[in-house]
Scaffold this motif. Structure first.
Motif, PDB file in Angstrom:
ATOM      1  N   ASP A  39       0.815  -1.213   0.000  1.00  0.00           N
ATOM      2  CA  ASP A  39       0.000   0.000   0.000  1.00  0.00           C
ATOM      3  C   ASP A  39       0.855   1.272   0.000  1.00  0.00           C
ATOM      4  O   ASP A  39       0.325   2.354  -0.137  1.00  0.00           O
ATOM      5  CB  ASP A  39      -0.906   0.024   1.228  1.00  0.00           C
ATOM      6  N   ASP A  40       2.162   1.138   0.161  1.00  0.00           N
ATOM      7  CA  ASP A  40       3.023   2.309   0.275  1.00  0.00           C
ATOM      8  C   ASP A  40       3.758   2.536  -1.048  1.00  0.00           C
ATOM      9  O   ASP A  40       4.669   1.798  -1.386  1.00  0.00           O
ATOM     10  CB  ASP A  40       4.019   2.104   1.408  1.00  0.00           C
ATOM     11  N   PRO A  41       3.382   3.553  -1.806  1.00  0.00           N
ATOM     12  CA  PRO A  41       4.023   3.771  -3.112  1.00  0.00           C
ATOM     13  C   PRO A  41       5.500   4.144  -2.993  1.00  0.00           C
ATOM     14  O   PRO A  41       6.280   3.851  -3.885  1.00  0.00           O
ATOM     15  CB  PRO A  41       3.215   4.903  -3.733  1.00  0.00           C
ATOM     16  N   GLU A  44       7.385   0.852  -2.609  1.00  0.00           N
ATOM     17  CA  GLU A  44       7.351   0.130  -3.881  1.00  0.00           C
ATOM     18  C   GLU A  44       8.308   0.766  -4.881  1.00  0.00           C
ATOM     19  O   GLU A  44       9.003   0.076  -5.611  1.00  0.00           O
ATOM     20  CB  GLU A  44       5.933   0.123  -4.454  1.00  0.00           C
ATOM     21  N   ARG A  45       8.342   2.074  -4.905  1.00  0.00           N
ATOM     22  CA  ARG A  45       9.233   2.771  -5.838  1.00  0.00           C
ATOM     23  C   ARG A  45      10.693   2.512  -5.487  1.00  0.00           C
ATOM     24  O   ARG A  45      11.522   2.298  -6.358  1.00  0.00           O
ATOM     25  CB  ARG A  45       8.928   4.264  -5.781  1.00  0.00           C
ATOM     26  N   ARG A  85      15.521   7.565  -8.494  1.00  0.00           N
ATOM     27  CA  ARG A  85      14.435   7.124  -7.615  1.00  0.00           C
ATOM     28  C   ARG A  85      14.893   6.884  -6.189  1.00  0.00           C
ATOM     29  O   ARG A  85      14.102   6.493  -5.348  1.00  0.00           O
ATOM     30  CB  ARG A  85      13.801   5.853  -8.162  1.00  0.00           C
TER      31      ARG A  85
END
Length: 123
Positions: A39-41, A44-45, A85
């Motif tokens: 749920d945590d972008p 994930e990124r 990133r």
């Protein structure tokens, strides 16, 4: 409710126990960053960036031996994306960037000296 229950720090599972003790119905939790990494972008990124750093390193290393015309630029692009990133594996991304550039240098030397992009270990 007792004073100890009000003062102690609450954890994720405590809400369900407290609502069951009071007798209220449970409501499904809205997805938040606390619920998990899916749920945590941001996580994930960063995970994607870590994978890109490793891929850049591997492609740059393999590109020194074969297909440097394709693997070199790919390693450079993946390393740059991983660094942008905010990868945790910054050293691996920098090494992938250096190896990708080395692939391109080997390619330039081969084209200049032999006029070809193919090389081998045996004469």
């Amino acid at each position: 409710m007792q004073l100890a229950e009000l003062v102690r720090p609450r954890h994720r599972g405590d809400d369900r126990r407290a609502s069951a003790a009071v007798g209220t119905e449970e409501t499904p939790e809205a997805p938040t960053a606390v619920n998990g990494p899916a749920d945590d972008p941001v996580k994930e990124r960063r995970k994607d960036a870590d994978g890109m750093a490793v891929a850049a390193f591997v492609l740059g290393l393999v590109g020194l031996l074969v297909m440097n015309i394709v693997l070199g630029p790919t390693a450079v692009v993946l390393a740059a994306l991983a660094l942008r990133r905010g990868t945790v594996r910054r050293g691996r991304a920098l090494l992938g960037l250096a190896l990708g550039i080395a692939d391109l240098v080997v390619l330039a030397v081969l084209v200049t000296v032999n006029g070809t992009v193919v090389w081998g270990f045996g004469g």
